[in-house]
Design a protein around this motif. Structure first.
Motif, mmCIF file in Angstrom:
data_model
loop_
_atom_site.group_PDB
_atom_site.id
_atom_site.type_symbol
_atom_site.label_atom_id
_atom_site.label_comp_id
_atom_site.label_asym_id
_atom_site.label_seq_id
_atom_site.Cartn_x
_atom_site.Cartn_y
_atom_site.Cartn_z
ATOM 1 N N THR A 154 2.543 6.413 -6.915
ATOM 2 C CA THR A 154 1.545 7.367 -7.411
ATOM 3 C C THR A 154 2.100 8.790 -7.382
ATOM 4 N N VAL A 155 2.744 9.138 -6.259
ATOM 5 C CA VAL A 155 3.326 10.484 -6.138
ATOM 6 C C VAL A 155 4.412 10.669 -7.196
ATOM 7 N N ARG A 156 5.239 9.659 -7.363
ATOM 8 C CA ARG A 156 6.327 9.750 -8.349
ATOM 9 C C ARG A 156 5.775 9.921 -9.764
ATOM 10 N N SER A 178 0.827 -1.199 0.000
ATOM 11 C CA SER A 178 0.000 0.000 0.000
ATOM 12 C C SER A 178 0.872 1.264 0.000
ATOM 13 N N VAL A 179 1.907 1.261 0.856
ATOM 14 C CA VAL A 179 2.819 2.417 0.919
ATOM 15 C C VAL A 179 3.545 2.562 -0.420
ATOM 16 N N PRO A 208 -1.795 9.380 -12.453
ATOM 17 C CA PRO A 208 -2.571 8.315 -11.816
ATOM 18 C C PRO A 208 -3.557 8.884 -10.822
ATOM 19 N N SER A 209 -4.609 8.134 -10.584
ATOM 20 C CA SER A 209 -5.670 8.621 -9.703
ATOM 21 C C SER A 209 -5.299 8.509 -8.228
ATOM 22 N N GLY A 210 -4.354 7.620 -7.926
ATOM 23 C CA GLY A 210 -4.015 7.385 -6.524
ATOM 24 C C GLY A 210 -4.733 6.183 -5.960
ATOM 25 N N GLU A 211 -5.801 5.749 -6.629
ATOM 26 C CA GLU A 211 -6.524 4.551 -6.201
ATOM 27 C C GLU A 211 -5.846 3.328 -6.790
ATOM 28 N N PRO A 212 -5.702 2.274 -6.018
ATOM 29 C CA PRO A 212 -5.124 1.049 -6.568
ATOM 30 C C PRO A 212 -6.018 0.496 -7.674
#
Lengths: 123, 325
Positions: free
Chosen positions: B192-194, B185-186, B215-219
């Motif tokens: 996502t941030v990258r 998860s981390v 990316p949306s940030g959602e898996p």
């Protein structure tokens, strides 16, 4: 009684296998995700499925839905063992028609109780 | 005659030109300052760009590090499981040996009795003293065997808790699965941030970065981890569930769920992609289930209305059990 256990974690596969063996079930087939499980289902004709939820390729809920739509195996007892313990999660698993639900980490006694419960319900 | 307007037009143009020169002279200092500012800001932006790129590299290393930690714990857990398996195998072997010894004691006692019976039969009267002595010796042997049997039982009894503890150690290794999901998860968050930073840099560099690239940030729906995974072995939830269950009396689930038992239930709901796709994405902001929520769900026939977004409590195993009864 042949079990098909499905989990992408090799650790969990071993733990569930050991727990099942401790309660007297030795005939166990393993699958690493939902897709693999569907193949193993055809090859091994299990009597019981124990599946994780979060897995790559095909998750446990989709696997359950697929099994429920299968012409031969739609009535298989399915027990979900997952880290997901939220209301919406349980709802979703119920919609997919799992027979019972265990939240990780679990105790062997809980597993035995749930397996018995599923089998009684299926009888 | 026609050259007069042309001369006038020429003079007008000259006036305009003069006005532009005057204006330019007034704005020249401002343009100089603007030029200096752009030069400065360019250097600054390049520095920011370099810093972001460096940080992005750090993030990549962080994700690699997390992955290697995850792999290492997997390997270590596997080793512990191997050792546990070996210990359990050894315990079973010791138990088998104890059983064999007990069987041998029983056989030996039986043989001794047969020998004594045979001696009595063959020697008959006149050898009572000898037969009594043999019986006395065999009695001592039996006492010794009983003593050893008691010790064997003690040993057997002491093995049982060892096996239980070994099994408990194995069950505790579920923490690896939970940790793995937390690390994943981390990692997903960092990636996502990258990716967002990369998208930002691309936009700064070329002006062509598409917003959809971020990316949306959602898996993804096939994410192999639960963002909310936690290793919680407390029985607080269990006790809370007991109270709720005692208050509610439980609901009657339908369909295939344990206790419902109607195998002929339609699987239409299961086949709908809506159910599974909603489930598949890791829940970033799911609502914890309370027993009453779950009971309501089952009272409704397990269909669920999709409501119930109010903050609730996490569903414990017992609460879940109640659903399936």
């Amino acid at each position: 009684m042949k079990f098909l256990i499905v989990d992408d974690s090799p650790t969990m596969l071993r733990i569930i296998r050991n727990a099942l063996q401790e309660i007297g079930y030795d005939d166990i087939v393993e699958a690493e995700d939902g897709e693999d499980a569907l193949e193993k289902l055809e090859e091994n004709a299990p009597d019981f499925v124990v599946t994780d939820w979060n897995m790559p390729n095909m998750n446990g809920v989709d696997l359950t839905s697929n099994i429920r739509n299968h012409p031969e195996y739609s009535d298989l007892p399915i027990l979900m063992i997952t880290t997901r313990g939220m209301k919406e999660d349980v709802k979703t698993a119920m919609k997919a028609e799992v027979n019972n639900y265990i939240v990780k980490p679990f105790e062997p006694e809980v597993l035995e109780e749930k397996v018995d419960s599923c089998l009684e319900a299926a009888a | 005659m026609s050259s007069r307007p042309q001369v006038q037009e020429f003079l007008d143009k000259l006036d305009e030109l003069q006005a532009i020169f005057v204006l330019s002279r007034r704005f020249a200092p401002f343009l100089d300052e603007l030029f200096d500012f752009v030069q400065d800001i360019t250097v600054l932006l390049e520095e920011v760009n370099t810093t972001i790129r460096t940080r992005s590299g750090h993030m990549e290393r962080a994700t690699e590090h997390l992955k290697s930690v995850s792999e290492a714990t997997e390997v270590a857990t596997s080793e512990i499981l191997d050792h546990s398996d070996e210990v359990l195998k050894d315990l079973r072997s010791i138990e088998d040996q104890l059983s064999t010894l007990e069987e041998q004691f029983a056989e030996e006692a039986k043989a001794d009795n047969q020998v004594l019976a045979l001696l009595r039969e063959e020697l008959g009267e006149g050898h009572e003293e000898l037969l009594d002595e043999v019986a006395r010796i065999q009695g001592r042997k039996q006492d010794l065997r009983d003593e050893w049997a008691a010790q064997l039982q003690e040993t057997r009894d002491s093995l049982s808790p060892i096996r239980d503890r070994m099994n408990q150690i194995m069950m505790s290794l579920q923490v690896q699965d939970v940790t793995e999901q937390q690390l994943s998860s981390v990692n997903h968050l960092i990636e996502t941030v990258r990716d967002r930073i990369d998208a930002l840099l691309a936009r700064l560099g070329t002006g062509q970065a598409d917003r959809s690239e971020a990316p949306s940030g959602e898996p993804s729906r096939t994410a192999a981890f639960n963002m909310n995974a936690e290793y919680d072995r407390s029985d607080d939830k269990q006790r809370m569930a007991d109270d709720v269950v005692a208050g509610d009396g439980g609901g009657a689930p339908t369909g295939r769920n344990s206790g419902g038992g109607t195998n002929g239930a339609s699987s239409q709901s299961a086949s709908s992609n809506g159910a599974s796709s909603g489930a598949s994405s890791s829940n970033g902001g799911g609502t914890a289930a309370s027993q009453s929520d779950i009971d309501d769900m089952f009272d409704d026939g397990g269909g669920g209305s999709g409501g119930g977004d109010e903050g609730g409590e996490a569903a414990s195993q017992e609460e879940i059990d109640e659903l399936f009864q």
